[in-house]
Design a protein around this motif. Structure first.
Motif, PDB file in Angstrom:
ATOM      1  N   UNK A 107       0.818  -1.294  -0.115  1.00  0.00           N
ATOM      2  CA  UNK A 107       0.149  -0.005  -0.008  1.00  0.00           C
ATOM      3  C   UNK A 107       0.907   1.388  -0.212  1.00  0.00           C
ATOM      4  N   UNK A 108       1.970   1.414   0.870  1.00  0.00           N
ATOM      5  CA  UNK A 108       3.172   2.419   0.644  1.00  0.00           C
ATOM      6  C   UNK A 108       3.466   2.746  -0.987  1.00  0.00           C
ATOM      7  N   UNK A 109       3.774   1.707  -1.474  1.00  0.00           N
ATOM      8  CA  UNK A 109       4.186   1.663  -2.833  1.00  0.00           C
ATOM      9  C   UNK A 109       3.148   2.552  -3.653  1.00  0.00           C
ATOM     10  N   UNK A 110       1.916   1.876  -3.533  1.00  0.00           N
ATOM     11  CA  UNK A 110       0.968   2.282  -4.215  1.00  0.00           C
ATOM     12  C   UNK A 110       0.395   4.019  -3.961  1.00  0.00           C
ATOM     13  N   UNK A 111       0.570   4.303  -2.654  1.00  0.00           N
ATOM     14  CA  UNK A 111       0.350   5.738  -2.252  1.00  0.00           C
ATOM     15  C   UNK A 111       1.434   6.475  -2.768  1.00  0.00           C
ATOM     16  N   UNK A 112       2.723   6.142  -2.901  1.00  0.00           N
ATOM     17  CA  UNK A 112       3.635   6.938  -3.219  1.00  0.00           C
ATOM     18  C   UNK A 112       3.890   7.103  -4.866  1.00  0.00           C
ATOM     19  N   UNK A 113       3.200   5.832  -5.680  1.00  0.00           N
ATOM     20  CA  UNK A 113       2.906   6.223  -6.877  1.00  0.00           C
ATOM     21  C   UNK A 113       1.926   7.316  -7.309  1.00  0.00           C
ATOM     22  N   UNK A 114       1.043   7.179  -6.544  1.00  0.00           N
ATOM     23  CA  UNK A 114      -0.219   8.230  -6.868  1.00  0.00           C
ATOM     24  C   UNK A 114      -0.003   9.689  -6.318  1.00  0.00           C
ATOM     25  N   UNK A 115       0.809   9.554  -5.156  1.00  0.00           N
ATOM     26  CA  UNK A 115       1.278  11.012  -4.668  1.00  0.00           C
ATOM     27  C   UNK A 115       2.794  11.054  -4.473  1.00  0.00           C
TER      28      UNK A 115
END
Length: 418
Positions: free
Chosen positions: A394-402
């Motif tokens: 989830x951290x990787x997903x959030x950092x990709x989107x933001x």
């Protein structure tokens, strides 16, 4: 079928041909759409039959049949496949853990075709098939706890999961045999009135299976995981189209909205994934299964740039569909003006249903199984199977989107409206 130069694994690579793919849940549909490596559209069924597409575009249908009674799931498959031209490349996505209405849907899928080539390995997730048995790393599926949330035990083999569908094993020696050996093994299965269940441990194995199936000509259908879809993509997809977005999915000019993460999976790994987000400053809203089932409330618009909603407490597997529907209703108001991250195919579908989203355009993967798509109004939606992802998923997903920190002014101190 026209052929071009040799592709991955030394197999002949076919010219681009659009694919019609069927999935039983939304995360699987998204995984398939990206794996096909071609312009694609994901349709959230029910859809009009016969299904038509724009030339050069693949279609992936989410039949939303994972939790349906077997007869209804089979009917959903039959409604689509009975009118598909024989020349169409037809692919049925199944769960790599063999969950859902596999027997009923496979039987319906096999009708009206010359035969079905079956390969359920997913090497990218450590899921292989040896001796016709699914293994998670080196452990047979039925000896793991992967089906702990299911109302019945895991099947001991792929053939058992297929129920009454007549099948025959195709061992690795045939998959990795001399040129033409695999094709001959598949033909021999069909001659006996059986559908081949292929062993596979690597993507190269899946490439060989997909190539041999296509070489058998029109009317041969494929059934497997996102791994087999990836093999089709390498054979039929657009050259140079990898389907990967990397770690920075947000591009200059994209609207920055609050990000709402809805974790609808019962997987134990979800707790650690959420902990990483909280360490990064995400706001958490916890909803108990008891409250969701007995006295659901409405979540107000997110109180932070990143809000994660999780479900706590044990849940009866027989109440799973009702629980997810209540979760979707609870987050509906908050989700309208947000970009979304939705874990679990059932969760993703129910949330998009309440938002009246009926189609998605896949953009790529942030990591394996975490697929970024766009809604018709331009919002980002990341879907991911509940059983996928390392601790930092989830951290990787959030950092990709933001890619950069985003500040959002709180609008409600409680996060939940009465």
């Amino acid at each position: 079928m026209s052929l071009s130069a040799a592709g991955p694994g030394g197999h002949v690579q076919a010219a681009h041909r659009p694919v019609l793919a069927l999935a039983d849940d939304l995360s699987g549909a998204a995984e398939t759409a990206v794996a096909l490596r071609s312009p694609a559209r994901i349709l959230l069924g029910p859809v009009a039959v016969p299904v038509t597409s724009v030339p050069g575009e693949s279609l992936v249908l989410d039949l939303d049949s994972r939790q349906l009674p077997g007869a209804e799931a089979a009917r959903a498959v039959r409604d689509v496949t009975r009118s598909v031209p024989a020349a169409t490349v037809l692919f049925k996505k199944v769960d790599s853990l063999l969950r859902g209405n596999l027997a009923a849907e496979a039987a319906a899928y096999a009708r009206d075709g010359r035969g079905v080539v079956i390969a359920t390995a997913l090497p990218a997730a450590g899921r292989t098939v040896r001796g016709g048995v699914v293994h998670l790393d080196v452990v047979p599926l039925h000896e793991t706890n992967a089906w702990r949330a299911e109302p019945r035990p895991a099947p001991p083999s792929v053939a058992a999961a297929l129920g009454d569908l007549p099948s025959a094993p195709v061992p690795l020696t045939d998959v990795r045999g001399a040129p033409g050996a695999l094709r001959a093994a598949l033909r021999a299965c069909f001659a006996q009135g059986r559908h081949p269940v292929c062993d596979a441990e690597t993507e190269t194995d899946l490439d060989a299976i997909a190539a041999a199936a296509l070489e058998l000509g029109p009317g041969i259908r494929l059934l497997g995981t996102g791994g087999l879809a990836g093999a089709l993509g390498r054979l039929l997809g657009t050259p140079g189209e990898s389907g990967e977005t990397g770690e920075r999915a947000l591009t200059r000019g994209d609207a920055v909205r609050p990000l709402l993460i809805v974790v609808g999976t019962a997987e134990p790994s979800a707790r650690g994934q959420i902990a990483h987000l909280l360490a990064d400053g995400a706001h958490q809203v916890s909803l108990s299964t008891l409250d969701l089932l007995r006295s659901p409330r409405r979540l107000a618009p997110p109180v932070a740039a990143v809000t994660v909603v999780r479900v706590t407490g044990a849940a009866d597997p027989t109440q799973a569909r009702r629980l997810v529907a209540a979760l979707a209703d609870t987050v509906a108001d908050a989700a309208h003006d947000c970009d979304l991250v939705l874990t679990g195919g059932e969760t993703a579908r129910r949330v998009l249903d309440v938002l009246r989203v009926t189609d998605l355009r896949p953009v790529g993967q942030i990591h394996h199984g975490a697929v970024l798509s766009r809604t018709p109004d331009g919002r980002s939606v990341v879907t991911r199977p509940g059983s996928y992802g390392e601790a930092d998923s989830l951290r990787r997903i959030v950092r990709a989107l933001r890619p950069a920190p985003v500040r959002h002014v709180p609008t409600d101190p409680t996060g939940v409206a009465p």
